[in-house]
Design an enzyme around this catalytic site. Sequence first.
Site, mmCIF file in Angstrom:
data_model
loop_
_atom_site.group_PDB
_atom_site.id
_atom_site.type_symbol
_atom_site.label_atom_id
_atom_site.label_comp_id
_atom_site.label_asym_id
_atom_site.label_seq_id
_atom_site.Cartn_x
_atom_site.Cartn_y
_atom_site.Cartn_z
ATOM 1 N N ARG A 134 59.346 76.532 37.532
ATOM 2 C CA ARG A 134 60.390 77.404 38.055
ATOM 3 C C ARG A 134 61.126 78.095 36.913
ATOM 4 N NH1 ARG A 134 63.445 73.916 42.444
ATOM 5 N NH2 ARG A 134 64.567 75.872 42.656
ATOM 6 N N LYS A 152 62.074 72.758 36.345
ATOM 7 C CA LYS A 152 63.065 73.823 36.485
ATOM 8 C C LYS A 152 64.141 73.645 35.414
ATOM 9 C CE LYS A 152 66.608 75.703 39.500
ATOM 10 N NZ LYS A 152 67.393 75.504 40.700
ATOM 11 N N HIS A 164 52.085 63.229 37.159
ATOM 12 C CA HIS A 164 51.903 63.241 38.601
ATOM 13 C C HIS A 164 53.237 63.070 39.320
ATOM 14 C CE1 HIS A 164 49.738 62.621 42.347
ATOM 15 N NE2 HIS A 164 50.370 61.474 42.531
#
Length: 168
Positions: A134, A152, A164
């Site tokens: 992001r 982000k 993961h």
Amino acid sequence: PKPHRQATGMPCTLPLGVRMLVLKSAWASSQRTRNFLPASRQCRATALMLEGATIVDPARFDARGPVSIGRDVHIDVNVVLEGTVKLGSRVRIGPNVVIRDSEIGDDVVIHANCVLDRAVVGARSIVGPFARLRPDAKLHEDVHVGNFVEVKKSELLRGAKANHLTYL
């Protein structure tokens, strides 16, 4: 380069001596079907291939802004590049990837179904599959962001791994 006009009347800039064929009859015979490659999309794909990219299926590639690429870039099917995108040399982009306003370093692998939005990816990094970078995500060199990882407003330093199911 001299401007070249497609059958649709859209200008396309190609190096001298390079010609592009657009079948006008295909457009006229099937106005209800959108399976035909628009001239501007074909022009963009051809220009990137002339710069050194391999685009697996130009009919399923879309560049919606300025794109700069290095040598030996490989772009798989259903890839969308939006805004200003910079791809380094030897970048591998898997199928169904969206890259928006991002910078990708040399020798980066972006696996299938990833979304990168205003991100910076350092050299030799691996992203995905199904990863999302992001806005303001920054990956330094040799970073691995695995499947179902979302980043982000974070910075991953050299050699970091998020393998993961992680939200950073």
